[in-house]
Design an enzyme around this catalytic site. Sequence first.
Site, PDB file in Angstrom:
ATOM      1  N   GLU A 285      14.109  51.073   7.697  1.00  0.00           N
ATOM      2  CA  GLU A 285      14.815  51.780   8.767  1.00  0.00           C
ATOM      3  C   GLU A 285      14.189  51.461  10.128  1.00  0.00           C
ATOM      4  OE1 GLU A 285      15.906  56.426   9.951  1.00  0.00           O
ATOM      5  OE2 GLU A 285      14.301  55.983   8.533  1.00  0.00           O
ATOM      6  N   LYS A 346      24.592  55.012   9.084  1.00  0.00           N
ATOM      7  CA  LYS A 346      24.141  56.234   8.433  1.00  0.00           C
ATOM      8  C   LYS A 346      25.174  57.347   8.582  1.00  0.00           C
ATOM      9  CE  LYS A 346      20.156  59.341   8.072  1.00  0.00           C
ATOM     10  NZ  LYS A 346      18.848  59.702   8.635  1.00  0.00           N
ATOM     11  N   CYS A 396      17.015  56.904   5.118  1.00  0.00           N
ATOM     12  CA  CYS A 396      16.151  58.079   5.278  1.00  0.00           C
ATOM     13  C   CYS A 396      16.491  59.124   4.223  1.00  0.00           C
ATOM     14  CB  CYS A 396      16.270  58.620   6.702  1.00  0.00           C
ATOM     15  SG  CYS A 396      15.084  59.921   7.136  1.00  0.00           S
TER      16      CYS A 396
END
Length: 533
Positions: A285, A346, A396
Amino acid sequence: MTAPVTIPTALQGPWRGGVLAVLAGFAQAASLAWPSSGQPLWGLQWVSIAVLAWLVRPPVPWRLAAWYGGVFASAWLVGTFWWLFISMHTYGGLDAPLAVLAVLALAGFLASYYAAALALFAWLAPRNSRGLVAVSFGAAWLLAELARGTWWTGFPWGASGYAHVDGPLAVLARTVGVYGIGFVAATLAMLAVQAQRGDLRRLRTGLLGVALLGGLALLGWQRHCALEQCAPPLQPPTQPLTLALLQGNIPQDEKFQPGSGVPLALRWYAQELKRAQADLVIAPETAIPLLPQQLLPGYLEGLEQHYRTGPQAALLGIPLGDMRQGYTNSVLGWLPGPEAQYRYDKHHLVPFGEFIPPLFKWFTEMMNIPLGDFNRGALAQPPMHWRGQRIAPNICYEDLFGEELAARFIDPAQAPTIFVNFSNIAWFGDSLAIDQHLHISRMRALEFERPMVRATNTGATAVIDHRGVVTHQLPRHTRAVLIAQVRGHDGPPTPYAFWVARWGLWPMWLLAALVLLLTWHAQRSAARPVVAG
């Protein structure tokens, strides 16, 4: 005339019981990842929730049950995600007292779900059906877990079922998922409490609990046999995919600094992306901490050209967008061919870190966290197709939300064969957040029976196979490249993936509601006066 209801002496002092609830809550937190080893302890989780069950068992008044539930959950949650203090104070610049208050406030708010659920349990619990008491306790626990995991975008980190990723209840993951495991564990805990005395009715309840535990032990042995490959696989394995997982170990306090972390990240990741020898190269990320338009001309184009003209593919974490269209926390993919590019944005954003909830802009302005407001990607984005695999990224803490990952199994032609998690846990320092997140990823592998590959900045960079077993892992807080192989898994989805993909978590909500409704009906029936004929 009925005998008066009495409360055990140990429960007559709410403060003494509260101290016991606090200790049990901290034990629950430790069960998710033991401080010295980082390993989950399913037995400790079960004992800690059994202590809570003993504290709130009938005939405890509902107000006392709410007190014990709230105190237990507050201690458990503070002990689980205390490391949020590091992100807010050490890296976010928030004053230490305010950061402590923020962690306590979040834990207290989420603990209110458990207080309310156990108050409802104590109010509804019948006095003459101990088996129903156990199931209703499990249903109340399930209700609180679901609320914490879904309301206000949800924060299910540290759900009780994660402690069982190595235990006998792990065999249930493919059918009912982490929330169903938590429900079963809570029900068995109350069954054990209800069976502590020797009268016939309680003995029957205890025997039922023993039978359930025996059945689960048998299932656990079967799972162990599967892990040890006691029998040949039902389907021939797919060809392995060779991976190169890049762990840059860029210090979080330097990651976005133009004079230190940014040039280090640009130099090291470009170097490793070009020289790694693997079918698929993966960087974590925001491995590239700048927007494409902020990079030197030719930097990103050079990396893209390297993969378009070669035999490899790559996935790279990078922020995308501009002020007009907004920004996204994204993954870019490059494959051989003139137009072969992949992108994932995301979907499930982190409150305060990636979007600002209404009325809380003042809070984010007190912290020094860059790029605090992102656009949201679509729920079920297509995977990247490479070497016969369908590779599905998540970023995440998106892997906390199994119900969202399950949406990718609606279309069998697009169902993932491999999940890849892109994370940067450096926000939380060298804490148990790394171990906890690893076990979360392992639970997703068990639920979907798909490998989960983890590419992180500081750890845990690892490969988890479809059985939830960590097969390869880099040492944490080191700058290194992990070369490993992973076998994707195809075939029909697990029962959990099938029903969650279609109905989300609504069947779990319905289960909890039906059990509590049945409990309410049983209580009303027991309270009706008997009229002589």
